[in-house]
Design a protein around this motif. Sequence first.
Motif, PDB file in Angstrom:
ATOM      1  N   ILE A 206       0.841  -1.199   0.000  1.00 20.32           N
ATOM      2  CA  ILE A 206       0.000   0.000   0.000  1.00 20.32           C
ATOM      3  C   ILE A 206       0.876   1.249   0.000  1.00 20.32           C
ATOM      4  N   LEU A 207       1.992   1.193   0.728  1.00 20.20           N
ATOM      5  CA  LEU A 207       2.884   2.355   0.788  1.00 20.20           C
ATOM      6  C   LEU A 207       3.475   2.660  -0.581  1.00 20.20           C
ATOM      7  N   VAL A 208       3.890   1.615  -1.290  1.00 21.70           N
ATOM      8  CA  VAL A 208       4.536   1.836  -2.577  1.00 21.70           C
ATOM      9  C   VAL A 208       3.509   2.202  -3.647  1.00 21.70           C
ATOM     10  N   ALA A 209       2.381   1.484  -3.658  1.00 21.27           N
ATOM     11  CA  ALA A 209       1.366   1.742  -4.681  1.00 21.27           C
ATOM     12  C   ALA A 209       0.573   3.005  -4.370  1.00 21.27           C
ATOM     13  N   GLU A 210       0.622   3.467  -3.153  1.00 21.04           N
ATOM     14  CA  GLU A 210      -0.081   4.675  -2.701  1.00 21.04           C
ATOM     15  C   GLU A 210      -1.576   4.591  -2.956  1.00 21.04           C
ATOM     16  N   THR A 211      -2.129   3.392  -2.832  1.00 15.50           N
ATOM     17  CA  THR A 211      -3.565   3.232  -3.028  1.00 15.50           C
ATOM     18  C   THR A 211      -4.019   1.963  -2.301  1.00 15.50           C
ATOM     19  N   LEU A 212      -5.345   1.860  -2.073  1.00 15.44           N
ATOM     20  CA  LEU A 212      -5.923   0.651  -1.489  1.00 15.44           C
ATOM     21  C   LEU A 212      -6.746  -0.114  -2.513  1.00 15.44           C
ATOM     22  N   SER A 213      -6.876   0.450  -3.705  1.00 20.18           N
ATOM     23  CA  SER A 213      -7.695  -0.203  -4.723  1.00 20.18           C
ATOM     24  C   SER A 213      -6.903  -1.323  -5.386  1.00 20.18           C
ATOM     25  N   THR A 214      -7.552  -2.479  -5.560  1.00 23.05           N
ATOM     26  CA  THR A 214      -6.847  -3.637  -6.116  1.00 23.05           C
ATOM     27  C   THR A 214      -6.386  -3.369  -7.544  1.00 23.05           C
ATOM     28  N   ASN A 215      -7.243  -2.703  -8.338  1.00 21.51           N
ATOM     29  CA  ASN A 215      -6.859  -2.425  -9.726  1.00 21.51           C
ATOM     30  C   ASN A 215      -5.648  -1.514  -9.797  1.00 21.51           C
ATOM     31  N   ALA A 216      -5.649  -0.478  -8.950  1.00 18.23           N
ATOM     32  CA  ALA A 216      -4.537   0.473  -8.983  1.00 18.23           C
ATOM     33  C   ALA A 216      -3.252  -0.202  -8.523  1.00 18.23           C
ATOM     34  N   ILE A 217      -3.358  -1.159  -7.605  1.00 20.05           N
ATOM     35  CA  ILE A 217      -2.159  -1.875  -7.145  1.00 20.05           C
ATOM     36  C   ILE A 217      -1.559  -2.668  -8.298  1.00 20.05           C
ATOM     37  N   ILE A 218      -2.412  -3.277  -9.110  1.00 19.63           N
ATOM     38  CA  ILE A 218      -1.894  -4.016 -10.266  1.00 19.63           C
ATOM     39  C   ILE A 218      -1.247  -3.060 -11.256  1.00 19.63           C
ATOM     40  N   GLU A 219      -1.883  -1.908 -11.466  1.00 16.27           N
ATOM     41  CA  GLU A 219      -1.297  -0.920 -12.376  1.00 16.27           C
ATOM     42  C   GLU A 219       0.080  -0.466 -11.871  1.00 16.27           C
ATOM     43  N   ALA A 220       0.217  -0.377 -10.532  1.00 18.11           N
ATOM     44  CA  ALA A 220       1.501   0.053  -9.967  1.00 18.11           C
ATOM     45  C   ALA A 220       2.598  -0.975 -10.210  1.00 18.11           C
ATOM     46  N   GLN A 221       2.203  -2.211 -10.580  1.00 14.18           N
ATOM     47  CA  GLN A 221       3.212  -3.246 -10.815  1.00 14.18           C
ATOM     48  C   GLN A 221       3.578  -3.361 -12.282  1.00 14.18           C
ATOM     49  N   SER A 222       3.247  -2.330 -13.081  1.00 14.66           N
ATOM     50  CA  SER A 222       3.568  -2.374 -14.515  1.00 14.66           C
ATOM     51  C   SER A 222       5.068  -2.495 -14.735  1.00 14.66           C
ATOM     52  N   ALA A 223       5.851  -1.805 -13.881  1.00 15.37           N
ATOM     53  CA  ALA A 223       7.303  -1.815 -14.057  1.00 15.37           C
ATOM     54  C   ALA A 223       7.886  -3.170 -13.673  1.00 15.37           C
ATOM     55  N   GLY A 224       7.309  -3.824 -12.713  1.00 18.67           N
ATOM     56  CA  GLY A 224       7.837  -5.113 -12.255  1.00 18.67           C
ATOM     57  C   GLY A 224       7.012  -5.586 -11.075  1.00 18.67           C
ATOM     58  N   TRP A 225       6.832  -6.878 -10.992  1.00 18.75           N
ATOM     59  CA  TRP A 225       6.037  -7.410  -9.885  1.00 18.75           C
ATOM     60  C   TRP A 225       6.720  -7.063  -8.574  1.00 18.75           C
ATOM     61  N   PHE A 226       5.906  -6.846  -7.557  1.00 18.80           N
ATOM     62  CA  PHE A 226       6.467  -6.490  -6.255  1.00 18.80           C
ATOM     63  C   PHE A 226       7.278  -7.632  -5.659  1.00 18.80           C
ATOM     64  N   VAL A 227       6.974  -8.859  -6.096  1.00 15.89           N
ATOM     65  CA  VAL A 227       7.664  -9.996  -5.473  1.00 15.89           C
ATOM     66  C   VAL A 227       9.146 -10.029  -5.847  1.00 15.89           C
ATOM     67  N   TRP A 228       9.543  -9.282  -6.912  1.00 17.63           N
ATOM     68  CA  TRP A 228      10.958  -9.279  -7.303  1.00 17.63           C
ATOM     69  C   TRP A 228      11.784  -8.266  -6.522  1.00 17.63           C
ATOM     70  N   THR A 229      11.201  -7.640  -5.510  1.00 20.51           N
ATOM     71  CA  THR A 229      11.982  -6.749  -4.656  1.00 20.51           C
ATOM     72  C   THR A 229      12.171  -7.424  -3.304  1.00 20.51           C
ATOM     73  N   PRO A 230      13.197  -7.047  -2.541  1.00 19.83           N
ATOM     74  CA  PRO A 230      13.420  -7.717  -1.250  1.00 19.83           C
ATOM     75  C   PRO A 230      12.214  -7.628  -0.328  1.00 19.83           C
ATOM     76  N   TRP A 231      11.676  -6.400  -0.203  1.00 18.52           N
ATOM     77  CA  TRP A 231      10.525  -6.271   0.703  1.00 18.52           C
ATOM     78  C   TRP A 231       9.308  -7.005   0.149  1.00 18.52           C
ATOM     79  N   GLY A 232       9.213  -7.067  -1.212  1.00 21.32           N
ATOM     80  CA  GLY A 232       8.078  -7.761  -1.828  1.00 21.32           C
ATOM     81  C   GLY A 232       8.136  -9.253  -1.564  1.00 21.32           C
ATOM     82  N   LEU A 233       9.338  -9.817  -1.682  1.00 23.09           N
ATOM     83  CA  LEU A 233       9.489 -11.258  -1.442  1.00 23.09           C
ATOM     84  C   LEU A 233       9.153 -11.589   0.007  1.00 23.09           C
ATOM     85  N   ALA A 234       9.725 -10.797   0.933  1.00 21.88           N
ATOM     86  CA  ALA A 234       9.444 -11.040   2.352  1.00 21.88           C
ATOM     87  C   ALA A 234       7.954 -10.877   2.620  1.00 21.88           C
TER      88      ALA A 234
END
Lengths: 192, 390
Positions: B187-215
Amino acid sequence: MIFGSGIIRGMFVTLKNFATSYFRKPDEGGLFTVEYPEKRIPLKERFRSFPFLVYDGTPENLRCTACDICARECPPKCIYVVRAADQDGRPLRRPAAFTIDYSVCMNCGMCEEVCPFDSIFMDHEFEIASQDRYRELVYTLTKLLKSNEYFNNIRPRDAQAVDKKRREAEEKKKLAAAQAAKPKLDEPPKPV
Amino acid sequence: MEYLDQLFVFAKRLMLDLLARFLPDWIVLVASMVISIVAILIFAPLTMMYLTLLERKVVGRIQNRIGPNRVGKFGLLQPIADGIKMLTKEDIVPFQADPVLHFLAPVIIVMPALLIFAVIPFGRGMTAVDLNIGILYFIAVSSISTIAIFMASWGSRNKFSLLGGMRTVAQMISYEVPMVLSVVPVILVAETLSTNAIIEAQSAGWFVWTPWGLAGFLIFFLCAVAECNRSPFDIPEAESEIVAGFHTEYSGIKFALFYMAEFISVFAVSALAVTLFLGGWKGPWLPSWLWFLLKAYALIGVMFWFRGTLPRFRVDQLMGLAWKFLLPLALINIFVVGFWYFSPGLWKWVGSLGILGPSFWIFTKLNRSYVPENRVYRLAEDENNETVGA
């Protein structure tokens, strides 16, 4: 050792099992399911299900003499024997009725062990399920009788041993009968 | 391609266009809602039915068995046979049970599982309700199932049910805390609570490929498994200890509803994990909804894999994992995402891994279980043995 490494190793064991189940054979650690009605595991010779009665040649020539020993030894008392009699009421050496309640039988094989006439043996037939316990599972003489060839077929080693024993006994009996029938001419004359 | 991608969206629009020709606007509006609701109400139970089959197949293969294959080709009709069996079974209510609670619990438990589907983005433009507080809604709604489970356990008037219910409440409340905290970085990185907007925020790369995303993903997924009461966190329905836990006294269709709730929430939390960390419906070549389903089913497959591998946790281990390991790690993770957000270039990676790695190691060491030292059996030892009495 990091936290959870053991779990990851365990996960790979099951993953390997999952993957190899598609191509390995049962004895190599693949699927061991035998899909029963279509495929069967061959029965072992000493497998035993329910007792049956052996006859030689024709069903009239059955070995059972209605001695009632099996019925008395049977732990759950599932055998019921009635001795046949001729018109004068004298007992004959064969059963008039021989009934085994398969729903009571506990497959112990005690009857086979005690039978002195090698008549009753344990069968390999186990698919006897039926809708009606009282009509279908109470086996009467006609359903119990099976030929010696069948016995030889399902349990060759036991059947051959029994046949050999019976043949020897037969020969011994014949010899004895021949001996008894011969006049006593051969006997050395008694010294006077 | 575009057509395949938007297949369901076009289908809905087509239906609404047809209705709009000879019906007033407000009916079309209602129809729009009804179509989405019906789609979810068909999709969710169907998913549940075939997930049961899939689970039995997968666990069977793991144990070198075939799994159900008698009803229909590959056992594909098995769920229907099971459904008919469940529907025709006798419905038993225990003597002196609370009939209202006992009846309501299975009804209520399915509700949150289905309600979560409202905010799941199944594909591009395929969210039933694009709430701007979607994640908050998910967290709020998924907590309701705790109440339903406790109703079931209390209403059954059975000691096993009550024990199972107590365990459920303890477990679900404990695991909700790290679960919510593991979502905070997203939520902090995507700056939103909406599920669609969170997916849009991952256009550059899935969150799981970052250290905090994996954890965060690992924490979220473990907590999600615990929230669904699935193995190895199936303490609430531990067969070997408390019969079937909270649904000991349920039979027939009521029992089936508990099962349904479990499997629907399995799908729902997997879908949420995909949305939050695995890029949602984003992916090349295939239609977006297919990507979403593939990712979700992959996570469900991992849950089945867990079930086939891991034995059940003890209650203290369960609580320990949530409070002593996942919770501090989730808090550290929030700090890490702040660091990630404000530092430049390579520093992001060095810094976040530098914080997460050592803290992971420290929590591991601090969580080391107590193993008593080997005892010396004096009388069993040899008399001349020097070690006696040492």
